[in-house]
Design an enzyme around this catalytic site. Structure first.
Site, PDB file in Angstrom:
ATOM      1  N   GLY A 180       0.833  -1.195   0.000  1.00  0.00           N
ATOM      2  CA  GLY A 180       0.000   0.000   0.000  1.00  0.00           C
ATOM      3  C   GLY A 180       0.863   1.238   0.000  1.00  0.00           C
ATOM      4  N   ASP A 298      -9.792  10.186   8.814  1.00  0.00           N
ATOM      5  CA  ASP A 298      -9.574   9.764   7.426  1.00  0.00           C
ATOM      6  C   ASP A 298     -10.344   8.477   7.137  1.00  0.00           C
ATOM      7  OD1 ASP A 298      -8.569  10.074   4.877  1.00  0.00           O
ATOM      8  OD2 ASP A 298      -6.691   9.049   5.292  1.00  0.00           O
TER       9      ASP A 298
END
Length: 508
Positions: A180, A298
Site C-alpha cells: 500500500g 480519514d
C-alpha cells in the site's frame, strides 16, 4: 658384450630386468637406439628451437640448439635464463628488484586499505548506533518505555522493535513487499522471526512537536480491544520517522471489493450491511468507549480492511487525534481525502466526531451505489458522490443509482432505510448529523429486525418469497486493537477548490 644390441653411440640400455634389457635414446634425442649411427633413423638430436609452436624460450630470448638440449640467450640489458616458466625468463637488469619493491608496496597498501575499511566500518557502526539512539529519544522512545511500564494492565503491550528486525522482516524494504502506498506513507508486508506476517507502515514525514501526542495515542490504541479495529503490535523508533507494526489483514480493502469487478460480485447485500455495521461499531467505540475520545479523521473505503470472513477492520490512524476529556472539538490543519472530507471541517478547521460521521456517510453511499467517492469521469453534477447521493434521495431517484447487483436481491426497503441513514450522516452542518453511536444502533436494529431476512426469487413466479429469519450472525470475533501514527501533511491545495453546496433542507 659383442652381442650388445644398443647400437647408437649415444643410446643406453635400461637396467636389466629378468633375463633381458631394453635400449633407449637419451633425453634430447629421438629415433631407434637399435640402429647404428650410420642410419638416419638411429638416435638423432632434437632441435627444440625449430618447433615454433612449443618454443621453450621467452619471446625476448634467442633459442640456440645444442646436442641433446638447447639454451635461451637474453638480449643485451636483460638478465635471466630466458626460458619460459618455470624458468625466470628475461627481465631488464634491476627489474626484479623493482618488482619485489612494487609487490611489497602493493601488499602494504592492501593491508592499509583493509585496516582503514575496518576502522571506517567500526566508526560507521558507532555512528549508526548513536544515530539510532538519537532517533529513539527524538521519537519519544524514553517516554514510550515509561508509559508502557505504567500500563502493565495491558494484556499484550506494544513491542518496541529494532530497526534491524524490521529491515530483515521486509527484505530491506524491497519494492516487492509494498502492499500500500499513499500521501502519508508506504505499507510493507513483513515476516517476523516467529513466521508471523505483519504490515509495517513507514510514514513520509513526522512533526517533532507532536511526538508526545503520538506516544500517547500509541499507548491508548494498544489498550483498545475491539474486533473491528486493526491491531497495533508495536513500533520502531530507531529510524528518522517512527515505523508502526500492525496485524496483517489478508483480504484487501473495502475499496477493492466494491470497485473490482471480480471481487464485487461476491459482495452481497448481506455482506455490505454487515461491513457498514461493523465499521460503525468501530467508529462508535473509538468515539465513546476509549479512555480518551479518538477522531479517526480519514474514514474511507481504502482504510477499511476485510479479512477472509469479510469482517471489517478499521485501519490507518495516521491522521487520528485524541480529544481531551474537557473538549468536544479541536482546531487543526485541515487534513483528509477529497470526496470524504467533512465540508464543515474543511471551511472552519474545527474537527469533531461528526467529521467521521460525514465520512462514514460517504462510505455507505459507496457501498450502496458501487461508485467512487470522487470521480472526474462522471458528469460535473455527479462528480461528488455525497452531494449527488443526497440529491437523488430528495428527488426520489435513489434506486436509479443503486448498484444493480444488490437491487437484484430484492432488498429495496432495506436499501432505502440504509440510504436515509447515510443522508442524515451527510448533512452539511455537523450538529444536524447523528452520532456514530446513534448510527450504530440504527444499523444494528435494521440488521436484527424482522425486515432483515434472507430473500429469494422464485424463478417460476418471479415473486419474492420471504424465508424465515435467518439466525443472526455472531458479531463477536477475535479481539483486535487499533493503531496510531503522526502525520502533519497539509491538505492538498486542490482541496481549496472543492465547493460544498448545502441543500435547502440541510441549510435549515
Amino acid at each position: 658384450m659383442t652381442s650388445y644390441l644398443c647400437k647408437a653411440a649415444n643410446s643406453s640400455c635400461s637396467e636389466p630386468h629378468g633375463r633381458g634389457y631394453t635400449c633407449k635414446c637419451p633425453p634430447g634425442y629421438q629415433g631407434n637406439p637399435y640402429l647404428s649411427d650410420e642410419h638416419e633413423d638411429s638416435c638423432q638430436d632434437i632441435d627444440e628451437c625449430k618447433d615454433l609452436d612449443r618454443n621453450p624460450c621467452n619471446a625476448t630470448a634467442t633459442c640456440t640448439n645444442t646436442n641433446g638440449s638447447y639454451i635461451c640467450i637474453c638480449p643485451n640489458g636483460y638478465e635471466g635464463d630466458g626460458r619460459m616458466p618455470p624458468g625466470t625468463g628475461c627481465s631488464r637488469k634491476g627489474q626484479s628488484k623493482t618488482m619485489i619493491i612494487a609487490l611489497g608496496v602493493c601488499i602494504s597498501l592492501l593491508i592499509l586499505l583493509v585496516g582503514s575499511s575496518l576502522v571506517y566500518w567500526v566508526m560507521q557502526r558507532r555512528k549508526l548506533k548513536k544515530l539510532k539512539q538519537k532517533f529513539f529519544k527524538q521519537n519519544g522512545g524514553l517516554i514510550l518505555e515509561r508509559q508502557l511500564l505504567n500500563h502493565k494492565e495491558s494484556v499484550e503491550p506494544a513491542k518496541i522493535f529494532s530497526a534491524e528486525e524490521l529491515e530483515k522482516a521486509t527484505n530491506n524494504y524491497h519494492k516487492s513487499r509494498v502492499i500500500g502506498q499513499g500521501g502519508f506513507g508506504t505499507v510493507y508486508k513483513g515476516v517476523l522471526p516467529n513466521d508471523r506476517v505483519v504490515a509495517i507502515k513507514k510514514s513520509n514525514v513526522v512533526d517533532q512537536s507532536q511526538i508526545e501526542q503520538f506516544i500517547n495515542e500509541m499507548v491508548v490504541l494498544t489498550k483498545i480491544r475491539h474486533k473491528n479495529v486493526v491491531k497495533l503490535l508495536g513500533c520502531c523508533l530507531e529510524t528518522e520517522v517512527p515505523l508502526l507494526v500492525y496485524e496483517f489483514i489478508t483480504n484487501g480493502t473495502l475499496f477493492e471489493h466494491i470497485h473490482d469487478k471480480n471481487l464485487s460480485s461476491s459482495l452481497s447485500w448481506e455482506k455490505r450491511l454487515k461491513v457498514a455495521l461493523e465499521t460503525a461499531e468501530a467508529l462508535s467505540y473509538i468515539h465513546f468507549e476509549t479512555s480518551m475520545s479518538i477522531i479517526h479523521r480519514d474514514v474511507k473505503t481504502t482504510n477499511i480492511l476485510l479479512d477472509e470472513n469479510h469482517t471489517a477492520k478499521m485501519s490507518d490512524f495516521g491522521a487520528s487525534r485524541l480529544v481531551p476529556l474537557d473538549h468536544t472539538r479541536l482546531t487543526t490543519v485541515v487534513q483528509g481525502t477529497l470526496g470524504y472530507l467533512d465540508p464543515e471541517y474543511f471551511h472552519t478547521s474545527q474537527l469533531t466526531g461528526k467529521s467521521d460521521v460525514y465520512s462514514f456517510g460517504v462510505v455507505i453511499a459507496e457501498l450502496l451505489t458501487g461508485e467512487k467517492a470522487l470521480s472526474m469521469d462522471r458528469p460535473e453534477s455527479e462528480r461528488n458522490l455525497a452531494m449527488y447521493f443526497v440529491t437523488t434521495i430528495k428527488e426520489d431517484r435513489l434506486l436509479q443509482i443503486i448498484d444493480d447487483r444488490i437491487l437484484k436481491e430484492g432488498n429495496t426497503e432495506e436499501i432505502k432505510e440504509v440510504a436515509n441513514i447515510a443522508k442524515k450522516c451527510l448533512n452539511v452542518r455537523g450538529e444536524d448529523r447523528p452520532s456514530m453511536k446513534q448510527v450504530t444502533k440504527e444499523l444494528e436494529g435494521l440488521r436484527l429486525s424482522e425486515k432483515h431476512s434472507l430473500k429469494k426469487v422464485d424463478p417460476n413466479t418471479q415473486q419474492t418469497k420471504h424465508l424465515p429469519n435467518a439466525p443472526t450472525h455472531s458479531l463477536g470475533i477475535d479481539v483486535d486493537i487499533g493503531s496510531s501514527s503522526i502525520n502533519t501533511a497539509v491538505a492538498d491545495d486542490s482541496m481549496r477548490n472543492q465547493v460544498v453546496k448545502p441543500t435547502d433542507d440541510d441549510a435549515r
